[in-house]
Enzyme design. Structure first.
Site, PDB file in Angstrom:
ATOM      1  NE  ARG A 120       2.939 -27.380  16.952  1.00 32.75           N
ATOM      2  CZ  ARG A 120       2.601 -26.128  16.623  1.00 32.75           C
ATOM      3  NH1 ARG A 120       2.670 -25.730  15.373  1.00 32.75           N
ATOM      4  NH2 ARG A 120       2.202 -25.281  17.539  1.00 32.75           N
ATOM      5  CG  HIS A 147      -1.879 -25.185  20.959  1.00 31.90           C
ATOM      6  ND1 HIS A 147      -0.598 -25.400  21.426  1.00 31.90           N
ATOM      7  CD2 HIS A 147      -1.758 -24.247  19.965  1.00 31.90           C
ATOM      8  CE1 HIS A 147       0.250 -24.647  20.750  1.00 31.90           C
ATOM      9  NE2 HIS A 147      -0.426 -23.940  19.869  1.00 31.90           N
ATOM     10  CD  GLN A 150      -1.339 -19.668  21.285  1.00 32.80           C
ATOM     11  OE1 GLN A 150      -0.436 -20.046  20.567  1.00 32.80           O
ATOM     12  NE2 GLN A 150      -1.463 -18.410  21.681  1.00 32.80           N
ATOM     13  CG  ASP A 239      -7.092 -21.894  15.549  1.00 31.94           C
ATOM     14  OD1 ASP A 239      -6.205 -21.402  14.829  1.00 31.94           O
ATOM     15  OD2 ASP A 239      -6.986 -23.024  16.062  1.00 31.94           O
ATOM     16  CB  CYS A 279      -3.405 -19.502  18.640  1.00 33.15           C
ATOM     17  SG  CYS A 279      -4.036 -20.491  17.285  1.00 33.15           S
ATOM     18  NE  ARG A 307       2.792 -20.964  22.834  1.00 32.15           N
ATOM     19  CZ  ARG A 307       2.793 -21.719  21.726  1.00 32.15           C
ATOM     20  NH1 ARG A 307       2.098 -21.331  20.680  1.00 32.15           N
ATOM     21  NH2 ARG A 307       3.447 -22.867  21.671  1.00 32.15           N
TER      22      ARG A 307
HETATM   23  N1  NVA Z   1      -5.753 -25.181  15.432  1.00 30.69           N
HETATM   24  C1  NVA Z   1      -4.528 -24.867  14.740  1.00 30.69           C
HETATM   25  C2  NVA Z   1      -3.610 -24.138  15.664  1.00 30.69           C
HETATM   26  C3  NVA Z   1      -2.297 -23.730  15.049  1.00 30.69           C
HETATM   27  C4  NVA Z   1      -1.381 -23.089  16.023  1.00 30.69           C
HETATM   28  C5  NVA Z   1      -3.882 -26.137  14.222  1.00 30.69           C
HETATM   29  O1  NVA Z   1      -3.915 -27.152  14.923  1.00 30.69           O
HETATM   30  O2  NVA Z   1      -3.361 -26.127  13.093  1.00 30.69           O
HETATM   31  N1   CP Z   2       0.233 -20.564  17.739  1.00 36.11           N
HETATM   32  C1   CP Z   2       1.137 -21.489  17.383  1.00 36.11           C
HETATM   33  O1   CP Z   2       1.278 -22.551  17.998  1.00 36.11           O
HETATM   34  O2   CP Z   2       1.882 -21.136  16.292  1.00 36.11           O
HETATM   35  P1   CP Z   2       2.894 -22.047  15.469  1.00 36.11           P
HETATM   36  O3   CP Z   2       2.069 -23.082  14.743  1.00 36.11           O
HETATM   37  O4   CP Z   2       3.597 -21.112  14.550  1.00 36.11           O
HETATM   38  O5   CP Z   2       3.827 -22.721  16.434  1.00 36.11           O
END
Ligand code: NVA
Ligand code: CP
Length: 324
Positions: A120, A147, A150, A239, A279, A307
């Site tokens: 990540r 992502h 997800q 989101d 998500c 997930r």
């Molecule tokens: N769009 C959000 C998704 C978090 C799971 C982010 O990137 O923070």
């Molecule tokens: N939806 C998702 O990726 O959640 P986290 O940021 O908690 O991993």
């Protein structure tokens, strides 16, 4: 990379197929998704009936987090243990990644000890550079641009509740972010439609999402009015207004996104049996009203749980290919 050139014996078996990475949704074909979604259902059923499924005994997943996470960490970690393997958890703060060790060197080293890597991070290019120097499959656990794990879980969840997603309409209300980009890729590949409504200035960047071939009007339509995007939809999803890495824009975004809150009014124009997904993490009263996320059409808890099941299928597939 040619492991033999290092002079150190490789653990990669001779004649092994080329390493497959999962850096964005479009890295797999529709046929592979059809297999993976079925396999995820099989693996989930095993888990739910306490039937052991451990094809990855002695294998290690390295997880690298440069941004915060709850679901991604728990789902990959629990999933890998359930598959019989082990997990190593690294963050920028507690590894040399945060002290300027080149990403290429980190990839070379980590992929000699781990059998699979989940990352990540911020820029997609960083993930791509890691993958280029990795001997083992690399999975995108979220970047600024995509992502994919997800969306794989979201599609699995839709299918569990409503059957095939092909020909259906998904309404995306909110930021043209990593989730929106990935929905576009999925719609194109799996032949459904995404109606996207974002505030002006926060549109999906089609060049990032579906370059170079683009996407047809059968798979993607842009709306200025979020309610119009929801009309007749089979799934409404949103989101956070401010994704990780964009926190400095939080106050400006709150103003810009005020009309992009998924409300019961928006759900009312979707199909009567439309689902709601997010998500997570969610901010009730910002991108979604509590009545919606905690209401009868919401499947966010199934979505979060799934997930783990889809990622178990993905890890097994990237390491072992198709199983009978
Ligand atoms: N769009 C959000 C998704 C978090 C799971 C982010 O990137 O923070
Ligand atoms: N939806 C998702 O990726 O959640 P986290 O940021 O908690 O991993």
């Amino acid at each position: 990379m040619n492991p033999a050139s290092s002079g150190i014996p490789s653990t990669i078996p001779k004649g092994a197929p080329p390493v497959r990475h999962y850096l964005q949704f479009s890295d797999l074909t529709a046929d592979e998704y059809s297999y993976l979604l079925e396999r995820a259902a099989f693996i989930k059923a095993k888990f739910k009936t306490f039937t052991r499924h451990q094809p990855l005994v002695d294998r290690t997943l390295a997880m690298i987090f440069e941004k915060a996470s709850t679901r991604t960490r728990v789902s990959f970690e629990a999933g890998m243990y359930q598959l019989g393997g082990s997990v190593v958890h690294l963050t920028t703060g507690d590894s040399q990644l945060g002290r300027s060790e080149p990403i290429e060197d980190s990839a070379r080293v980590i992929s000699r000890m781990a059998d699979l890597v989940m990352i990540r991070t911020y820029e997609q290019t960083k993930l791509e550079r890691f993958a280029e120097y990795s001997r083992v499959p690399v999975i995108n656990g979220l970047t600024n641009e995509f992502h994919p794990c997800q969306i794989l879980a979201d599609i699995f969840t839709f299918i569990e509740h409503r059957g095939p997603i092909q020909g259906k309409t998904v309404a995306w209300v909110g930021d043209g972010n990593n989730m929106a980009n990935t929905w576009l890729q999925a719609a194109k590949l799996l032949d459904f439609k995404v109606n996207v409504s974002t505030p002006s200035g926060y549109e999906v960047n089609e060049k990032v999402a579906v370059s170079p071939a683009g996407i047809s009007a059968d798979h993607y339509e842009s709306y200025s009015d979020p309610k119009a995007a929801c009309a007749g939809a089979d799934l409404v999803t949103t989101d956070v207004w401010t994704s990780m890495g964009y926190e400095a824009e939080n106050e400006v975004r709150k103003q810009a996104f005020a009309a992009w809150r998924v409300s019961t009014d928006m759900m009312a124009v979707a199909k009567p049996d439309a689902l709601f997904m997010h998500c997570l993490p969610a901010h009730r009263g910002e991108e979604v009203d509590a009545d919606v996320i905690d209401g009868p059409q919401s499947v966010v808890w199934d979505e979060a749980e799934n997930r783990m099941h889809v990622q178990k299928a993905l890890m097994e597939y990237l390491m072992m290919g198709r199983q009978k």
